[in-house]
Motif scaffolding. Structure first.
Motif, mmCIF file in Angstrom:
data_model
loop_
_atom_site.group_PDB
_atom_site.id
_atom_site.type_symbol
_atom_site.label_atom_id
_atom_site.label_comp_id
_atom_site.label_asym_id
_atom_site.label_seq_id
_atom_site.Cartn_x
_atom_site.Cartn_y
_atom_site.Cartn_z
ATOM 1 N N GLU A 158 0.839 -1.193 0.000
ATOM 2 C CA GLU A 158 0.000 0.000 0.000
ATOM 3 C C GLU A 158 0.879 1.250 0.000
ATOM 4 O O GLU A 158 1.910 1.293 0.673
ATOM 5 N N GLU A 159 0.468 2.270 -0.795
ATOM 6 C CA GLU A 159 1.251 3.502 -0.854
ATOM 7 C C GLU A 159 1.187 4.244 0.479
ATOM 8 O O GLU A 159 0.237 4.110 1.242
ATOM 9 N N ARG A 160 2.220 5.042 0.729
ATOM 10 C CA ARG A 160 2.286 5.809 1.991
ATOM 11 C C ARG A 160 1.136 6.815 2.072
ATOM 12 O O ARG A 160 0.568 7.039 3.128
ATOM 13 N N ASP A 173 -1.841 6.585 0.824
ATOM 14 C CA ASP A 173 -3.108 5.912 1.133
ATOM 15 C C ASP A 173 -3.233 5.595 2.626
ATOM 16 O O ASP A 173 -4.316 5.626 3.186
ATOM 17 N N PRO A 229 -0.894 -0.465 -9.497
ATOM 18 C CA PRO A 229 -1.140 0.326 -8.279
ATOM 19 C C PRO A 229 -1.990 -0.446 -7.271
ATOM 20 O O PRO A 229 -2.835 -1.266 -7.650
#
Length: 1392
Positions: free
Chosen positions: A442-444, A446, A536
């Motif tokens: 998971e992206e930072r 998010d 993504p």
């Protein structure tokens, strides 16, 4: 923000790989016709081709890419016949087939656009199999972690593990060096797989150990990762030591392994090792109940087991469990037998080592006798998925070890839940599918907005399926997610999925590491591209729960709308507004707004309306819920858009009345303009030559609003700041703001007020104004009075802004405001614009200082300020630069040496040092090919002061009449050069200018040594330098820097070949052609002569004691000149000038210079007349050793009488030079007519100074000069050049010997005319009969063939005999013979 395929690497030399692996493959002759030379064709089965055609029919229409690949690419997938493995670090690729293999390693290269890109190039090729008949069946590349503390996660090296059909497993380095080989089982190796350490994401997850697993048809061998890592490192170190020592003895370490016999499955083709798992108590009880029945009991803790899953047939999938190193039985009495078998699993040392520590006879014995193979421990299947008709083909384990994808021969892909042992999902229509997994964190960003921000970081799992029959790559979300991506990629690719990372990593060493590994790669053998799939994280979230997914969809829709052309502004505005307002996520909303504002298709009104609507919406929301950054962005961009619109309106609807009020009085400046008017006019003519430029780079093109927004930003306190980007963008912004005002088309004060209210600092506005003024110099010079007046108004308006000129500024200190203007003028290369700006700023500063002084002092005294002093100096410097730049802009004549005109400014001239001005003029002289004598004439004009005054008076008149009256270019050049020299009387004094011109020419000659005239011009300029000290210094510097190396090369080459070398040898050893070498040697002689002449003049400067031994010119003593510079240019800082360097040179040793001059003269003569010569052999050992030494040192020179043998060789060479010169000057017309010979040229083989040079050389080389003179007289008579011979005869001392020589020559002439001439007359025959017998006999003995010109008019021969009688004494033995000759000649003359 969707799935994408990113190319990160490209394979080089694919054709080489294919040709090497398939070089023995036979192709059908019919197929060859349809193939290009780079392609190979293999036989395909009818079934497969029918399948392909059926697929195409079902698919309908394929993409253009696929069709193109089908028609132009390889018809058959050659890569599918090979064993391919890629390191997870993507730095090593192994392609193997049968016995051969190719290793490709990573290399970085720069592409055409200058970008660094990674490629895989062939690093090793060779044969891997050692036993007869064995082939490569499987391979794997394992990167091994570095043990160094400084490591950041890159592998130390990569081990290539290869399995063979013979059962052997061999380990290699990246360079193909065999480290280890072992026979673990006597069946073919089916598959090699590896598991490496992964950091557990959750506390409850069991930590997995590293392991290499090897699958055989009925057995599975596992090797512990730690043991393997240590063994491979030890083997590699041993190999390195053995290679360094040159020995063969290597003791391999033992390798521990376990071998399991897999029972209860008919066929096994693939496997995966899931790792260690521990049953929970419930599962333990459940298993006990099923296996032991109602009375079964459960004891102890649940055992740890290794899980293995295999695919094949009967059953289709099998699950095996092996208890890890425990003697405790699984269950009470039921599993006792199983437990006893399990505890006997072998941990044995590797047997069957190959070849390192054996001698040849032992090796042969080993080859005959196979090593002993340990038996396998039986392992029964726990359960499976039975399907009698279905056969599994491959299995691919997920990174989290809970799921696996299985392919089968029915074209299905099945998803297995390994914990429960069931199939949970199936896809159909994927025949020959290849699988891979992607785990995406998971992206930072998010995490910050996630409700589970405090929990561990989430990971999403995706299954990647490549269907080669359809040429499509698909990405599916797990476990029941939709297809999130699909790509058309071609039918011949290979999907490479490693499933592991670096070996040798543990929980301690991996802290802080960034492991750079690719999870899934797609290799296209047609293009050689390696691509990875980028997914993504948000695609794993369902659309219902993810607002972000919806926002990203809206962002994508907005981006597509902005990219499309031809959309009506109204539609664009409404669509973009609705999309922007519907986006919920602040970060995405901000991204959407930024992409909208940077779009070139959107008009400014549309941008203003949308930004305004968004701003209003944000204002209406709850203040706590609004993102502050987004609100600030909206308000700042709105402010910038309003400013852009205001300035645009002011420029488009000009207020004429306001413009007319701007007329200021320019009383002081008009005088200045009229004074420099003629120079400005000439400068404008030279700069207004036509040039080519692109329309979009034109300064008149309007500034787009996007460019305006990108260059402006709002500060926290609400002011605007201009971002300094490239020079072009800065100038465009300045044009947009101020050019209309400078032209008089826009209201100046309104524009300034608008910019001031916007909050832009006056310093930045001043910088923009000056940049546009400098850039638009050509337009400014078309209407100088008007533009100067407007600039003055603008400068005053900016100066009056708050924050421009400091209130505390004292007249005795320097104001930063005016210093900024001065710095711009000093650095500008646009001399005219800078001068005009300085005029304006000087006047404005003076007015400002006067007003301040009046307000403070209220006195009638004129205010004196440090600023005004600096302005006076700056204006004077700019006037000098303008005159100099005007000269430098004069275009060179056609055919002259090219190069762009030099650009100068105050800054460049000051940084160039005290010699910078002379250096720039010398470069101009070179470009114009101005002859040294012509330059001397021009410089002599300056000495007359009256002429100077007249030139100044005429300058204004000539400037006005220039359009009407055309003058010659040379007059213009002379006039401009005189003007420049008057501005710089010290920096451009004749000596300095000649010295710099000399140096410039010799530098240019060094760049292009074929141009001998450059060196000639350098020597000519050097001659014109009047100061002996400067002349000496420049000569010495020229000699040591440019000349001596080539002269020595020429000498050694001539010494080697023994004659004048040919063109090819000259170019090879000296770096120029033979003609250029001849010219070079001539210039060397002249340079050394100048050095000898000037040496004695600087007697008082030399520290050497032998100065009295110097040349005859050492009679007058001249003091060194003092170097000075103009007052306004005293601040020059930079390298020492050429003149300063010249004056620092030491004195030279005269005999050594003369010694070199002697050598150069001999070489020059040999090259000019193409004679045989070994120049260094004409000198003794002392003379040879003295050559090419530093001229300032005292060397041991030859002294005393020279060896007679050497003297005779020298004499012979000089005689040959004189003979060649006589032959060169022979003019048949003059010799026949007997008239006065024509004058000889000053250079070349016919030059008149060759005889005198030979005589000088003779005296220096201890050769008797009288012998040379007598030889020259005889050669001239021999050639029929009697008049020249008579001149030389006067200098001969030994007349007796000369008389004897000439008597023979006269006899040869008479013998030819009486006996050998074809036109013999009756009278000649009668005369011959009347001659005395002795004379007749003597004449018959003569050989006229020795004469080069036997047919000489009789009067000339008569004069020769007369001279002969004069020089022979009466008591000479041949005097009577001479009298007889005289009578015979007179008789012949009277007959004619």
């Amino acid at each position: 923000m969707s799935c994408s395929l990113l190319e990160f690497c490209r394979l080089q030399e694919l054709k080489t790989v294919r040709d090497y692996l398939f070089q023995n493959q036979k192709t059908e002759p019919v197929e060859e016709k349809n193939q290009t030379e780079n392609e190979l064709s293999w036989e395909a089965s009818d079934w497969e081709s029918a399948w392909d055609s059926g697929e195409n029919k079902e698919e309908g229409a394929t993409s253009a890419t696929t069709v193109e690949e089908e028609t132009t690419g390889q018809k058959e997938p050659w890569l599918q016949d090979c064993v391919v493995s890629l390191s997870p670090c993507s730095d090593l690729l192994v392609v193997a087939r049968q016995q051969k293999a190719v290793f490709l390693s990573a290399k970085w290269r720069t592409d055409d656009s200058g970008r660094e890109e990674m490629t895989l190039a062939v690093s090793w090729t060779g044969t891997l199999s050692t036993d007869e008949g064995e082939c490569v069946s499987s391979s794997i590349c394992i990167p091994l972690a570095s043990q160094k503390r400084s490591s950041t996660g890159r592998p130390d090296w990569t081990c290539v593990v290869v399995g063979f059909t013979s059962g052997y497993v061999r380990f290699y380095t990246e360079n193909g060096v065999l480290l280890l080989a072992q026979l673990l089982h006597e069946d073919p190796v089916l598959r090699l797989k590896c598991r490496t350490y992964e950091i557990p994401r959750h506390p409850g997850v069991t930590e997995q150990h590293e392991e290499l697993s090897i699958l055989y048809p009925a057995a599975l061998v596992t090797i512990d990762g730690f043991s393997l890592f240590q063994s491979l490192r030890a083997c590699r170190n041993q190999v390195a030591r053995a290679a360094a020592a040159g020995s063969d003895v290597i003791q391999p370490p033992p390798l521990a392994y376990k071998k399991w016999g897999l029972h209860d499955m008919d066929t096994i083709v693939d496997h995966c090792s899931v790792g260690i798992m521990t049953l929970c108590v419930f599962d333990q009880m459940k298993n006990a109940s099923i296996l032991g029945g109602f009375n079964a009991s459960v004891k102890g803790n649940p055992p740890a087991m290794s899980q293995y899953v295999t695919v094949g047939g009967g059953p289709y999938t099998g699950f095996y469990y092996a208890v890890e190193g425990s003697t405790q039985p699984l269950l009470s009495h039921v599993a006792m037998a199983v437990a006893s078998k399990l505890t006997s699993a072998l941990f044995s040392a590797a047997s069957g080592w190959l070849g390192w520590n054996k001698h040849k006879n032992e090796e042969e014995a080993v080859q005959k006798q196979k090593p002993k193979v340990e038996p396998a421990t039986p392992l029964t299947i726990r359960y499976g998925l039975p399907d009698s008709r279905r056969h599994g083909e491959s299995i691919c384990l997920s990174p989290c070890n809970t799921l696996a994808g299985v392919t089968d021969d029915f074209g299905r892909v099945t998803l297995l839940d390994l914990a429960r042992g069931i199939a949970i999902r199936m896809w159909k229509g994927y025949r020959d599918a290849q699988l891979g997994w992607l785990q995406v964190p998971e992206e930072r960003v998010d995490r910050e907005f996630s409700p589970s921000a405090s929990l561990p970081r989430r990971h999403a799992l995706f299954l990647v399926i490549y269907a080669p029959r359809r040429g499509i790559l698909e990405v599916w979300g797990m476990q029941h997610g939709p297809r999130v991506g699909a790509f058309t990629v071609g039918k011949h690719c290979r999907l490479l999925y490693a499933g592991y990372r670096l070996m040798g990593v543990n929980s301690v060493t991996s802290k802080g590491w960034q492991l750079h590994t690719q999870q899934v790669c797609l290799l296209d053998p047609i293009t050689g591209a390696l691509r990875t799939v980028n997914i993504p994280f948000h695609l794993a979230l369902s659309d219902k729960k993810s607002e972000r997914a919806k926002d990203l969809h809206l962002l994508k829709r907005l981006t597509t709308l902005l990219r499309s052309r031809g959309v009506e502004p109204d539609i664009l505005e409404s669509e973009a507004k609705s999309a922007l307002l519907d986006i919920k996520h602040p970060a995405i909303k901000k991204q959407a707004l930024e992409s909208l504002l940077s779009n070139k298709n959107a008009p400014v009104s549309c941008l203003t309306n949308i930004t305004c609507a968004l701003h209003d919406t944000l204002k209406q929301q709850d203040p706590e819920a609004v993102d502050i950054e987004l609100l600030q962005l909206c308000s700042s961009q709105l402010k910038l858009l309003q400013l852009y619109t205001d300035i645009q309106q002011l420029h488009s609807t000009a207020d004429i009345e306001a413009c007319s009020k701007n007329q200021d009085s320019l009383e002081g400046i008009e005088d200045e303009l009229s004074r420099v008017g003629p120079t400005l006019q000439r400068y404008a003519q030279l700069t207004s030559r036509p040039s080519v430029s692109f329309a979009q780079d034109s300064p008149d093109s309007p500034l787009p609003v996007q460019a305006f927004l990108s260059q402006m930003e709002c500060t926290e306190d609400g002011e605007l700041r201009v971002i300094r980007a490239s020079e072009t963008e800065w100038n465009q912004l300045g044009n947009f703001m101020f050019w209309g005002c400078l032209c008089g088309k826009s209201p100046l004060h309104k524009v300034c007020d608008t910019l001031q209210q916007a909050g832009i600092s006056p310093q930045q506005l001043l910088s923009l104004l000056l940049s546009v003024w400098m850039q638009r110099e050509k337009e400014v010079l078309q209407k100088p009075e008007e533009t100067v007046r407007n600039l003055h108004t603008l400068l005053i308006a900016l100066s009056n802004m708050p924050g421009a000129v400091e209130e505390s500024w004292d007249s005795q200190s320097i104001s930063p405001w005016w210093q900024q203007v001065r710095c711009t003028c000093i650095q500008s290369h646009n001399a005219a614009a800078a001068l005009l700006a300085a005029f304006v700023a000087h006047r404005a500063a003076k007015a400002s200082i006067t007003s301040r002084a009046d307000s403070k002092l209220q006195s009638e005294w004129e205010a004196v300020s440090l600023d005004l002093e600096q302005w006076s100096v700056c204006v004077r410097q700019l006037e000098d630069v303008l005159v100099l730049q005007t000269l430098l802009l004069v275009p060179p004549p056609q055919g002259a040496a090219g190069g762009a005109a030099a650009q100068c400014s105050i800054k460049t001239l000051l940084e160039g040092g005290t010699g910078g001005i002379a250096d720039s003029v010398s470069k101009w002289v070179f470009r114009h090919n101005l002859a040294p004598e012509r330059l001397k004439e021009i410089l002599q004009k300056i000495e007359n002061k009256e002429a100077d005054e007249k030139l100044e008076q005429k300058a204004g008149e000539e400037g006005k009449e220039q359009d009407e009256k055309s003058q010659e270019d040379t007059d213009t050049i002379a006039e401009l050069l005189v003007a420049v020299c008057q501005r710089f009387p010290h920096s451009l004094s004749p000596d300095l200018l000649f010295a710099h011109c000399c140096w410039e020419y010799v530098v240019q000659w060094n760049k292009d040594s074929e141009e001998g005239r450059y060196l000639w011009c350098a020597v000519e300029h050097l001659k014109l330098v009047s100061s002996p000290h400067i002349q000496l210094g420049i000569s010495a510097m020229m000699w040591s820097t440019f000349i001596v190396k080539r002269l020595s090369a020429a000498a050694y080459l001539m010494e080697k070949v023994g004659k004048a070398p040919k063109d090819r040898l000259c170019r090879r050893d000296i770096g120029m052609g033979d003609k250029a070498v001849t010219s070079f040697l001539g210039c060397c002689v002249r340079l050394l002569q100048i050095l000898m002449e000037v040496t004695g003049v600087v007697k008082n400067q030399s520290p050497l004691s032998f100065i009295d031994y110097y040349a005859d010119s050492a009679v007058e003593e001249v003091s060194a000149p003092e170097l000075s510079v103009e007052e306004v240019w005293c601040g020059a800082e930079g390298p020492a000038s050429l003149a300063e360097l010249a004056l620092e040179q030491k004195g030279v040793h005269y005999p050594l210079v003369q010694h070199h001059c002697l050598l150069a003269s001999l070489q020059h003569a040999a090259m000019t007349f193409s004679l045989k010569l070994k120049p260094l052999s004409l000198f003794d050992s002392k003379g040879k050793n003295a050559f090419f030494r530093d001229l300032t040192t005292i060397q041991l020179m030859p002294s005393g009488d020279m060896d007679p043998g050497l003297v005779s060789i020298r004499q012979e060479f000089l005689l040959r030079v004189l003979t060649s010169w006589v032959q060169a000057i022979d003019d048949p017309s003059s010799s026949a007519s007997g008239t006065r010979p024509p004058p000889l040229p000053s250079s070349g083989p016919k030059a008149d100074w060759w005889p005198s040079l030979c005589l000088e050389l003779g005296s220096l080389l201890q050769v008797n000069p009288d012998i040379l003179r007598r030889h020259l007289v005889c050669e001239l008579y021999n050639q029929g050049l009697d008049l020249r011979a008579e001149e030389v005869m006067l200098e001969v001392e030994d007349k007796d010997v000369l008389g004897s020589q000439l008597l023979v020559l006269t006899g040869q002439r008479l013998s030819y005319s009486l006996l050998h001439s074809q036109s013999q007359t009756q009278g000649a025959m009668e005369l011959l009969a009347r001659l005395p017998p002795t004379l007749c006999t003597w004449l018959k003995a003569m050989d006229p063939s020795e004469l080069r010109c036997p047919l000489v008019p009789l009067p000339q021969t008569s004069r020769l005999v007369g001279r002969l009688i004069e020089i022979l004494p009466e008591n000479h033995a041949q005097y009577s013979l001479g009298l007889h000759l005289l009578e015979a000649v007179e008789a012949l003359t009277t007959e004619d």
